[in-house]
Design an enzyme around this catalytic site. Structure first.
Site: not given
Ligand code: NAD
Length: 284
Positions: A52, A96, A119
């Protein structure tokens, strides 16, 4: 023989568009940034976070990484999320997953400012997607929609069958297909006569999490087959939820594993980060 939909190609296309958007925003004095939180030492999570960061660098997006120790408390994690929520120089926040077992993922997701939730896991954003007016979109499902768009495939009026009802893939891709006027059936582990349902699909999305689960007898001739699964077979080779060797000759379009849906997820994360920066700066 099916046309192979290359996630690598579509991902490169999207990332190049995002590079231009970041440049345009920078010229207007708006910077674009993503903060990634990782807790603990999970090796797979570390690889995802590094990827990322690399994608951000390539596109001109500023990235901040917060690597917290395994023994971080819930309160410490929530305090960091709150601090990042307040910071004007942070547009996107991603924690994460999975988190170490002693931490509660739901309360962390719910603590992220919905406008920074790149997300698209926050219930507010899930709800917006469900009613069809989401700006931030769930990354893997949005990536699937972009792959179809790139190939000129419209779900409108098509029989769309999704295998899987997870919050990350199955449910949100069902919503996006429905929003795009598909006739959607969502199947899951309790579905009866699965093959009968899947073999009527014009568009079949496999998000089952079982290697080579979808076989040729479950697929309609000429169908669009999207394979979300990622697994390692007995020879340590990557494979998907679809038995590519038997399904590919029968399908009209198919996504490979690797190089299919996988590369799209990160591209759509970059899109969401750019969108978050635009939302926070009143550009959209
Ligand atoms: P999950 O385990 O949360 O969900 C699997 C779903 O499949 C469940 O809803 C379950 O009801 C259904 N299912 C299980 N067995 C079934 C059966 N026999 N018949 C019908 N339905 C059945 O998994 P997930 O998070 O949705 O992920 C699915 C797959 O996609 C995994 O392989 C995962 O690694 C992969 N994945 C890939 C990406 C990517 O970026 N490419 C992103 C997320 C997930």
């Amino acid at each position: 023989m099916a046309k192979i939909i290359s996630g690598k190609e579509v991902s490169a296309f999207i990332q190049s568009k995002m590079t231009d958007e970041v440049k345009y925003l920078n010229e207007k004095g708006i910077s674009v940034s993503l903060a990634v939180i990782i807790v603990g030492e999970d090796p797979a999570s570390k690889v995802y976070v590094a990827n990322k960061k690399k994608a951000c660098e390539k596109l001109g997006i500023v990235s901040y990484e917060y690597a917290l120790p395994e023994n971080t408390t819930q309160q410490e994690l929530l305090d960091l999320v709150n601090e990042l929520n307040q910071r004007a120089d942070v547009n996107g926040i991603l924690c994460q997953l999975p988190l170490p077992k002693h931490l509660d993922e739901t309360s962390v997701i719910n603590a992220i400012d919905p406008d920074k939730d790149v997300d698209c896991f926050h219930p507010v954003n899930v709800g917006k997607v469900s009613i069809g007016n989401g700006k931030l979109l769930p990354c893997t499902p949005a990536g699937i929609m972009e792959m179809m768009k790139y190939e000129g495939i419209s779900p409108e009026g098509k029989n769309c069958v999704v295998i899987g009802r997870s919050n990350i893939v199955g449910k949100p891709i069902s919503s996006l297909l429905l929003n795009a006027n598909g006739t959607v059936t969502t199947c899951h582990s309790k579905t009866k006569n699965l093959a009968e349902i899947t073999s009527q699909a014009d568009i079949l999305v496999a998000a089952v999490g079982r290697p080579l689960f979808v076989t040729a007898d479950m697929v309609k001739e000429g169908a669009v087959v999207i394979d979300v699964g990622i697994h390692r077979d007995e020879n340590n080779k990557l494979c998907g939820d679809v038995d590519f060797a038997s399904v590919e000759p029968k399908a009209g379009y198919i996504t490979p594993v690797p190089g299919g849906v996988g590369p799209m997820t990160i591209a759509m994360l970059m899109c969401n980060t750019v969108t978050a920066a635009k939302i926070q700066n009143g550009v959209i």
